[in-house]
Design an enzyme around this catalytic site. Sequence first.
Site, short mmCIF file in Angstrom:
data_model
loop_
_atom_site.label_atom_id
_atom_site.label_comp_id
_atom_site.label_asym_id
_atom_site.label_seq_id
_atom_site.Cartn_x
_atom_site.Cartn_y
_atom_site.Cartn_z
N HIS A 34 0.84 -1.20 0.00
CA HIS A 34 0.00 0.00 0.00
C HIS A 34 0.88 1.25 0.00
CE1 HIS A 34 -2.83 -2.86 2.26
NE2 HIS A 34 -3.54 -2.50 1.22
N GLY A 144 -2.63 -1.36 -7.44
CA GLY A 144 -1.52 -2.30 -7.52
C GLY A 144 -1.72 -3.40 -8.57
P1 AMP Z 1 -6.45 -3.68 -0.62
O1 AMP Z 1 -6.33 -2.91 0.65
O2 AMP Z 1 -5.99 -5.11 -0.51
O3 AMP Z 1 -7.79 -3.52 -1.30
O4 AMP Z 1 -5.40 -3.03 -1.61
C1 AMP Z 1 -5.40 -1.66 -1.92
C2 AMP Z 1 -4.50 -1.41 -3.09
O5 AMP Z 1 -3.17 -1.84 -2.77
C3 AMP Z 1 -4.91 -2.20 -4.34
O6 AMP Z 1 -4.78 -1.36 -5.48
C4 AMP Z 1 -3.94 -3.33 -4.37
O7 AMP Z 1 -3.68 -3.84 -5.66
C5 AMP Z 1 -2.69 -2.68 -3.79
N1 AMP Z 1 -1.78 -3.69 -3.24
C6 AMP Z 1 -2.06 -4.64 -2.31
N2 AMP Z 1 -0.98 -5.42 -2.08
C7 AMP Z 1 0.00 -4.97 -2.89
C8 AMP Z 1 1.34 -5.36 -3.14
N3 AMP Z 1 1.92 -6.39 -2.51
N4 AMP Z 1 2.06 -4.66 -4.04
C9 AMP Z 1 1.50 -3.61 -4.71
N5 AMP Z 1 0.24 -3.18 -4.52
C10 AMP Z 1 -0.51 -3.85 -3.63
#
Ligand code: AMP
Length: 250
Positions: A34, A144
Site C-alpha cells: 500500500h 496495484g
Molecule cells: P487492498 O487494501 O488489498 O484492497 O489493496 C489496496 C490497493 O493496494 C490495491 O490497489 C492493491 O492492488 C494494492 N496492493 C495490495 N498489495 C499490494 C502489493 N503487494 N504490491 C503492490 N500493490 C498492492
Amino acid sequence: MIILKSVEEFKIWRSKQTATIGFVPTMGGLHQGHLSLMEKSLSQNETTVVSVFLNPTQFNNAEDLKKYPSSIKEDLAILKSLNVDALFLPTTANMYPEGYNYLIQEQVISKTLCGKDRPGHFEGVLTVVMKLLNIVKPQKLYMGEKDFQQLQLIKGMIKDFFMDIELIPVAIVREDSGLALSTRNRRLSAESKSKAIAFAKILQTPGDLNETKSKMESLGLKLDYLEDWKDRRLAAVQIDNIRLIDNVQK
Ligand code: AMP
C-alpha cells in the site's frame, strides 16, 4: 493529515481543494505494498487522499469479511508519518445509504479467474470504486498490479464510462522470500506461511503451465486457478481457508 469520516464531510473538504489530487483506495491493514502506491501518489500530486474502507459488497464469503485483518491505529500512524494529506474513513451505512440496490457490472472479464470463484466480487469492487471516485474526484488513481484482474476491470470502467481519471498501475511489492505482500498474510500460521512462500516461488519460476500446476499440486497446494492471461501468469490458492492471489509477468 485531515481525517474525514463521512461523505458529507469529505465533499465539503473537497470543494475547497484546488491542487491536483492523487487517490489511493485501500481496505486498511496497511503494508509496504500500500505504501508504494501512496509514495508514488505523493511524488506525483500536490495532494494525496487515501481511503480506508472495508467494503462488504466485494466479500462473497461472510467468514472472510469477518476475519479480514484490520489495524486502524497502526494505519493512522503510517499515514501520518508518510504525510498523506487526507484520509477518507467512511462507515458502511454512509457508503451504502440505499442498501445494495445499485451495482456496476462488467460482463466478460469479471466472470473469469477470481470472478469464477468469487461470484459478485467484482461487482462489489467496481461499485465501491465508482462511489469513491465520485466522492474523491481525483485526477490520478493508484492501484496495484497485485490485483491484476481488478486493475484491468477498473481500467475498462474508466474508459467505458468516459471518466476523466488517469489510472497509474504500481508494481507488486514482495517480501525477501518472494511472497507478495497482502493484508491476508497476517492470518497465516508459520506452517501456512511456508506453503505461501513455496506457492510464490513456483509461480515465479518460468515454465510450462501444466508443469507449474503439477509442482504446486505435488506440494498439496489447493489451487483455485492457474492461468495465463495477457502478459501474465495468474494464480489463486487456498491455504488453510485463506485465499491468496499472485501474478507474474511471463
Ligand atoms: P487492498 O487494501 O488489498 O484492497 O489493496 C489496496 C490497493 O493496494 C490495491 O490497489 C492493491 O492492488 C494494492 N496492493 C495490495 N498489495 C499490494 C502489493 N503487494 N504490491 C503492490 N500493490 C498492492
